[in-house]
Design an enzyme around this catalytic site. Sequence first.
Site, PDB file in Angstrom:
ATOM      1  N   HIS A   1      11.952  40.203 -20.782  1.00  0.00           N
ATOM      2  CA  HIS A   1      12.551  41.129 -19.819  1.00  0.00           C
ATOM      3  C   HIS A   1      11.514  42.224 -19.534  1.00  0.00           C
ATOM      4  O   HIS A   1      10.747  42.597 -20.432  1.00  0.00           O
ATOM      5  CB  HIS A   1      13.781  41.821 -20.420  1.00  0.00           C
ATOM      6  CG  HIS A   1      15.076  41.089 -20.270  1.00  0.00           C
ATOM      7  ND1 HIS A   1      16.048  41.095 -21.256  1.00  0.00           N
ATOM      8  CD2 HIS A   1      15.591  40.357 -19.237  1.00  0.00           C
ATOM      9  CE1 HIS A   1      17.101  40.389 -20.849  1.00  0.00           C
ATOM     10  NE2 HIS A   1      16.847  39.929 -19.629  1.00  0.00           N
TER      11      HIS A   1
ATOM     12  N   CYS B   1      17.444  48.303 -24.387  1.00  0.00           N
ATOM     13  CA  CYS B   1      18.358  47.203 -24.062  1.00  0.00           C
ATOM     14  C   CYS B   1      19.812  47.636 -24.221  1.00  0.00           C
ATOM     15  O   CYS B   1      20.702  47.069 -23.587  1.00  0.00           O
ATOM     16  CB  CYS B   1      18.120  46.008 -24.985  1.00  0.00           C
ATOM     17  SG  CYS B   1      16.468  45.333 -24.923  1.00  0.00           S
TER      18      CYS B   1
HETATM   19  N1  ARG Z   1      19.816  38.460 -26.822  1.00  0.00           N
HETATM   20  C1  ARG Z   1      19.711  39.111 -25.557  1.00  0.00           C
HETATM   21  C2  ARG Z   1      19.140  38.164 -24.527  1.00  0.00           C
HETATM   22  O1  ARG Z   1      18.236  37.423 -24.855  1.00  0.00           O
HETATM   23  C3  ARG Z   1      18.865  40.347 -25.677  1.00  0.00           C
HETATM   24  C4  ARG Z   1      18.829  41.166 -24.433  1.00  0.00           C
HETATM   25  C5  ARG Z   1      17.927  42.343 -24.543  1.00  0.00           C
HETATM   26  N2  ARG Z   1      18.063  43.206 -23.457  1.00  0.00           N
HETATM   27  C6  ARG Z   1      17.092  43.740 -22.744  1.00  0.00           C
HETATM   28  N3  ARG Z   1      17.394  44.618 -21.838  1.00  0.00           N
HETATM   29  N4  ARG Z   1      15.848  43.380 -22.906  1.00  0.00           N
HETATM   30  O2  ARG Z   1      19.562  38.124 -23.401  1.00  0.00           O
END
Ligand code: ARG
Length: 275
Positions: free
Chosen positions: A173, A267
Amino acid sequence: MRSTRPARAARRRRYLLCPPVHFAVEYAINPWMDPTRPADPGTALRQWNELRTALRGLGHRVELLAPLPGLPDMVFTANGATVVDGRVLVARFRHRERAAEAQAHRRWFLASGYRPVHTAGPVNEGEGDLLLAGPRILAAAGFRTSRAAHREARRILGRPVVTLTLVDPRFYHLDTALAVLDDERIMYYPPAFATASRRLLRALYPDAILASAADAAVFGLNAVSDGRHVVLPAAARGLAARLHAEGYVPVPVRMPELLKGGGGPKCCVLELRPA
Ligand code: ARG
């Protein structure tokens, strides 16, 4: 270490958080997640509480989204939407395991009086991949959010969108590889981006803070800034020193339990920007 720059100005923010009462690592949709390694929701909740306390202590308003059973990643509210000038673009998750989180966000925004509330057509993982940076939105593609979602974001949110391509699966991300510090400045980890994107970032932000591989690997860039205070993982010591030298105030938090899900402080925080 002494600060060499004038003090930076904080702006009071409004954030949406969701307590990790149902947090677990039950599936693997990013390289940090290992379902054979147990994650403890009690520990996650304690660490999340410290984050909430830190944000409130900085004078920010924290709103809560009610956690739902069966959605172990719901604590990561940053992925649920992008909110600019009170306009809401609700996410569409790439993985079916998280799909229902989008409806929960949509209901929350409608009940809280936000209008318009538009749900994304193409895959769009909210502020995980779309970061408002002053006049523009920095948007990532490569792992989760699609390029079509960038065009939709420009249309719905009314800001120019700069498309960046992520290339390292550990930084799946945008908010794991880049943080917006204020309207003019960012910090990022260049190797997480494709060559053309690195060139673009260099041109747009010649005075950006660049993270080391070690600081990026502990999710140091998964940071929440109010323009002055920068809440970031405590393990990112090099970044904290750089921020301090540049006149920011690093606010370290420890969230190793949530890192088992591939997430850090940013996150867990969705910025609400009312009209
Ligand atoms: N386990 C989640 C996923 O892989 C983690 C999300 C993390 N969020 C972020 N904004 N990077 O989607």
